[in-house]
Design a protein around this motif. Structure first.
Motif, PDB file in Angstrom:
ATOM      1  N   MET A   1       0.848  -1.185   0.000  1.00 30.77           N
ATOM      2  CA  MET A   1       0.000   0.000   0.000  1.00 30.77           C
ATOM      3  C   MET A   1       0.889   1.242   0.000  1.00 30.77           C
ATOM      4  O   MET A   1       1.814   1.341   0.796  1.00 30.77           O
ATOM      5  CB  MET A   1      -0.858  -0.053   1.276  1.00 30.77           C
ATOM      6  N   HIS A   8      -8.994   4.407   3.260  1.00 29.81           N
ATOM      7  CA  HIS A   8     -10.459   4.510   3.270  1.00 29.81           C
ATOM      8  C   HIS A   8     -11.096   3.118   3.241  1.00 29.81           C
ATOM      9  O   HIS A   8     -10.391   2.095   3.159  1.00 29.81           O
ATOM     10  CB  HIS A   8     -10.940   5.401   2.114  1.00 29.81           C
ATOM     11  N   GLY A  10     -12.641   1.581   0.991  1.00 25.59           N
ATOM     12  CA  GLY A  10     -12.329   0.804  -0.217  1.00 25.59           C
ATOM     13  C   GLY A  10     -11.028   0.042  -0.041  1.00 25.59           C
ATOM     14  O   GLY A  10     -10.953  -1.149  -0.342  1.00 25.59           O
ATOM     15  N   ASN A  11     -10.015   0.724   0.492  1.00 23.36           N
ATOM     16  CA  ASN A  11      -8.736   0.062   0.767  1.00 23.36           C
ATOM     17  C   ASN A  11      -8.934  -1.070   1.777  1.00 23.36           C
ATOM     18  O   ASN A  11      -8.325  -2.136   1.652  1.00 23.36           O
ATOM     19  CB  ASN A  11      -7.707   1.037   1.369  1.00 23.36           C
ATOM     20  N   GLY A  14     -11.182  -3.828   0.061  1.00 19.29           N
ATOM     21  CA  GLY A  14     -10.555  -4.364  -1.153  1.00 19.29           C
ATOM     22  C   GLY A  14      -9.229  -5.060  -0.881  1.00 19.29           C
ATOM     23  O   GLY A  14      -8.787  -5.868  -1.686  1.00 19.29           O
ATOM     24  N   ALA A  15      -8.582  -4.735   0.214  1.00 22.22           N
ATOM     25  CA  ALA A  15      -7.251  -5.313   0.444  1.00 22.22           C
ATOM     26  C   ALA A  15      -7.061  -5.752   1.898  1.00 22.22           C
ATOM     27  O   ALA A  15      -6.970  -6.942   2.203  1.00 22.22           O
ATOM     28  CB  ALA A  15      -6.186  -4.291   0.041  1.00 22.22           C
ATOM     29  N   ASP A 141      -7.436  -5.733 -10.206  1.00 20.91           N
ATOM     30  CA  ASP A 141      -6.754  -4.581 -10.813  1.00 20.91           C
ATOM     31  C   ASP A 141      -5.235  -4.719 -10.802  1.00 20.91           C
ATOM     32  O   ASP A 141      -4.540  -3.987 -11.500  1.00 20.91           O
ATOM     33  CB  ASP A 141      -7.191  -3.279 -10.110  1.00 20.91           C
ATOM     34  N   PRO A 194     -14.675  -6.367  -3.648  1.00 20.81           N
ATOM     35  CA  PRO A 194     -15.841  -5.669  -4.177  1.00 20.81           C
ATOM     36  C   PRO A 194     -15.475  -4.212  -4.404  1.00 20.81           C
ATOM     37  O   PRO A 194     -14.809  -3.601  -3.567  1.00 20.81           O
ATOM     38  CB  PRO A 194     -16.872  -5.803  -3.055  1.00 20.81           C
ATOM     39  N   LYS A 195     -15.851  -3.709  -5.571  1.00 19.20           N
ATOM     40  CA  LYS A 195     -15.524  -2.307  -5.854  1.00 19.20           C
ATOM     41  C   LYS A 195     -16.461  -1.434  -5.032  1.00 19.20           C
ATOM     42  O   LYS A 195     -17.630  -1.280  -5.356  1.00 19.20           O
ATOM     43  CB  LYS A 195     -15.699  -2.052  -7.354  1.00 19.20           C
ATOM     44  N   LEU A 196     -15.948  -0.908  -3.959  1.00 12.10           N
ATOM     45  CA  LEU A 196     -16.797  -0.132  -3.052  1.00 12.10           C
ATOM     46  C   LEU A 196     -17.051   1.260  -3.627  1.00 12.10           C
ATOM     47  O   LEU A 196     -16.105   1.947  -4.008  1.00 12.10           O
ATOM     48  CB  LEU A 196     -16.083  -0.023  -1.700  1.00 12.10           C
ATOM     49  N   LYS A 203     -16.310   4.818  -8.004  1.00 15.69           N
ATOM     50  CA  LYS A 203     -15.445   3.987  -7.157  1.00 15.69           C
ATOM     51  C   LYS A 203     -14.838   4.844  -6.043  1.00 15.69           C
ATOM     52  O   LYS A 203     -14.359   5.946  -6.316  1.00 15.69           O
ATOM     53  CB  LYS A 203     -14.327   3.385  -8.025  1.00 15.69           C
ATOM     54  N   MET A 204     -14.900   4.346  -4.811  1.00 17.14           N
ATOM     55  CA  MET A 204     -14.305   5.127  -3.721  1.00 17.14           C
ATOM     56  C   MET A 204     -12.807   5.253  -3.973  1.00 17.14           C
ATOM     57  O   MET A 204     -12.111   4.263  -4.149  1.00 17.14           O
ATOM     58  CB  MET A 204     -14.560   4.454  -2.367  1.00 17.14           C
ATOM     59  N   SER A 205     -12.333   6.489  -4.028  1.00 18.14           N
ATOM     60  CA  SER A 205     -10.916   6.708  -4.305  1.00 18.14           C
ATOM     61  C   SER A 205     -10.489   8.061  -3.767  1.00 18.14           C
ATOM     62  O   SER A 205     -11.247   9.037  -3.841  1.00 18.14           O
ATOM     63  CB  SER A 205     -10.672   6.677  -5.817  1.00 18.14           C
ATOM     64  N   LYS A 206      -9.269   8.071  -3.242  1.00 14.45           N
ATOM     65  CA  LYS A 206      -8.733   9.314  -2.705  1.00 14.45           C
ATOM     66  C   LYS A 206      -8.763  10.414  -3.760  1.00 14.45           C
ATOM     67  O   LYS A 206      -9.079  11.557  -3.476  1.00 14.45           O
ATOM     68  CB  LYS A 206      -7.308   9.063  -2.250  1.00 14.45           C
TER      69      LYS A 206
HETATM   70  P1  ADP Z   1      -6.950   5.125  -4.161  1.00 14.29           P
HETATM   71  O1  ADP Z   1      -7.770   4.942  -5.430  1.00 14.29           O
HETATM   72  O2  ADP Z   1      -7.769   5.714  -3.061  1.00 14.29           O
HETATM   73  O3  ADP Z   1      -5.654   5.875  -4.428  1.00 14.29           O
HETATM   74  P2  ADP Z   1      -5.283   2.795  -4.164  1.00 14.29           P
HETATM   75  O4  ADP Z   1      -5.270   2.720  -5.650  1.00 14.29           O
HETATM   76  O5  ADP Z   1      -4.049   3.280  -3.465  1.00 14.29           O
HETATM   77  O6  ADP Z   1      -6.549   3.665  -3.693  1.00 14.29           O
HETATM   78  O7  ADP Z   1      -5.672   1.346  -3.631  1.00 14.29           O
HETATM   79  C1  ADP Z   1      -4.931   0.537  -2.752  1.00 14.29           C
HETATM   80  C2  ADP Z   1      -5.629  -0.797  -2.613  1.00 14.29           C
HETATM   81  O8  ADP Z   1      -6.987  -0.645  -2.201  1.00 14.29           O
HETATM   82  C3  ADP Z   1      -5.686  -1.604  -3.913  1.00 14.29           C
HETATM   83  O9  ADP Z   1      -5.404  -2.954  -3.603  1.00 14.29           O
HETATM   84  C4  ADP Z   1      -7.101  -1.457  -4.412  1.00 14.29           C
HETATM   85  O10 ADP Z   1      -7.528  -2.602  -5.097  1.00 14.29           O
HETATM   86  C5  ADP Z   1      -7.901  -1.265  -3.118  1.00 14.29           C
HETATM   87  N1  ADP Z   1      -9.026  -0.329  -3.352  1.00 14.29           N
HETATM   88  C6  ADP Z   1      -8.921   1.012  -3.499  1.00 14.29           C
HETATM   89  N2  ADP Z   1     -10.140   1.570  -3.686  1.00 14.29           N
HETATM   90  C7  ADP Z   1     -11.035   0.563  -3.653  1.00 14.29           C
HETATM   91  C8  ADP Z   1     -12.457   0.481  -3.782  1.00 14.29           C
HETATM   92  N3  ADP Z   1     -13.198   1.560  -3.972  1.00 14.29           N
HETATM   93  N4  ADP Z   1     -13.037  -0.736  -3.698  1.00 14.29           N
HETATM   94  C9  ADP Z   1     -12.291  -1.859  -3.495  1.00 14.29           C
HETATM   95  N5  ADP Z   1     -10.968  -1.861  -3.362  1.00 14.29           N
HETATM   96  C10 ADP Z   1     -10.325  -0.674  -3.441  1.00 14.29           C
END
Ligand code: ADP
Length: 340
Positions: A1, A8, A10-11, A14-15, A141, A194-196, A203-206
């Motif tokens: 990581m 978050h 999702g992290n 997802g991991a 991914d 699961p894609k949260l 998609k939840m993402s920073k």
């Molecule tokens: P971000 O998009 O917030 O920068 P990262 O790409 O750093 O997140 O993701 C780090 C890990 O978390 C990866 O293994 C990724 O598969 C998982 N991950 C990130 N966002 C999600 C999500 N919305 N749903 C599921 N897994 C996620």
């Protein structure tokens, strides 16, 4: 990581949550990839150390065993193996990595035309191969990266098979070491991820600013959920909805009990409940999961975390050095025999 800030949900889903389950079954190494942060954020390194601390706390809060956690930059073998693997990795393999062009386009404000960024999959392959693992637990991914790692390992093994004394095969096999090759081709241990969705339904993402963080206190979680988008077909309270088309429904599927989920399907499809009520139940489920994580997180002081990271990095160094010695021997980068 990568240490890009607090993690978050999702992290977590997802991991991290998967890693916690795996650690009782396997000998595990989990690391904070601060060298990878340099591939995109080399121009400003001021937040890497504090972000590393946050991620370490999130790892510990999620329940990772402290001894499995380390920091990439503290294990010097992560600088060493990429140089050697870089010698044998064809440029075309790197240019074809799907995320390479994608990231250059997405991060147009940063100059990513660097040697380090093009080479990040070699760094990643080294991160994996240093531990001679059987498996890499990743989501879909990340599969392309592991595939490239396997190709690099294969190429290394073709050039540099294990040099060994006669009859050493049986001894190596008994120690569960491949008698022919130093770098085993690791398999993907596909973890369900699961894609949260985030609060805006994407998609939840920073990078989208739509996250619920593992550290968010209950009132913040409830507030964020209140503003979360729902099934677009449900405009008025009397409109019937479908949880399968609703991001809040997706959260319920991950965090709520089967009983709550049944009430959600029933109430939403019949317009028996409103979105506010449904979001409240989703928040209940989230808070239930987050509370113990936050409590565990708060039980560690920064000084303890530093100690944990030192110890974890020492453990990783020991294991990685074992691999490096085998790599050096296979590549004949040793002094023994030089005079003969
Ligand atoms: P971000 O998009 O917030 O920068 P990262 O790409 O750093 O997140 O993701 C780090 C890990 O978390 C990866 O293994 C990724 O598969 C998982 N991950 C990130 N966002 C999600 C999500 N919305 N749903 C599921 N897994 C996620």
């Amino acid at each position: 990581m990568r240490p890009t800030g607090k993690l978050h949900l999702g992290n977590f889903m997802g991991a991290l949550a998967n890693w916690v389950k795996l650690q009782d079954q396997y000998e595990c190494y989990f690391f904070i990839a601060d060298l990878h942060a340099l591939t995109t954020d080399y121009a400003d390194t001021s937040s890497i150390a504090s972000n590393t601390m946050e991620v370490a706390l999130d790892f510990l809060g999620a329940g990772l065993n402290p001894e499995t956690i380390f920091v990439q930059s503290q294990v010097k073998q992560h600088y060493e193996l990429p140089l050697l693997l870089g010698m044998i990795t064809p440029l075309g393999w790197l240019e074809r990595v799907p995320s390479y062009k994608e990231m250059i386009e997405n991060l147009a404000h940063k100059d990513l035309t660097t040697y380090g960024f093009l080479g990040y999959p070699v760094l990643m392959a080294s991160d994996i191969l240093l531990y001679q693992p059987q498996f890499v637990p990743v989501g879909q991914d990340q599969q392309a990266h592991v595939e490239l790692t396997r190709e690099i390992a294969r190429r290394f093994n073709q050039f540099y098979p294990r040099t060994r004394a006669k009859n050493a095969g049986d001894i190596l096999r008994a120690a569960q070491v491949d008698p022919h090759y130093v770098l085993p081709e690791p398999k993907v241990l596909l973890t369900p991820s699961p894609k949260l969705p985030g609060t805006d339904g994407r998609k939840m993402s920073k990078s989208y600013g739509n996250t619920i963080q593992m550290t968010d206190p209950e009132p913040v979680v409830r507030q964020k959920l209140k503003t979360m988008v729902t099934d677009p077909a449900r405009i008025r309270r009397t409109d019937k909805g479908d949880p399968d088309k609703c991001p809040v429904g997706d959260l319920h599927k991950v965090f709520s009990t089967p009983e709550t989920l049944a009430k959600v399907y029933d109430g939403c499809r019949s317009a028996g409940i409103g979105c506010i009520e449904c979001k409240g139940w989703a928040a209940d489920g989230l808070v239930q999961v987050l509370n113990p994580i936050q409590e565990r997180r708060a039980s560690f002081t920064e000084a303890q975390v530093v100690e944990i990271l030192h110890a974890g990095s020492a453990r990783a160094r020991k294991r990685a050095e074992q691999t490096m010695q085998e790599v050096h021997t296979a590549m004949q980068l040793t002094l023994t025999g030089a005079a003969s």
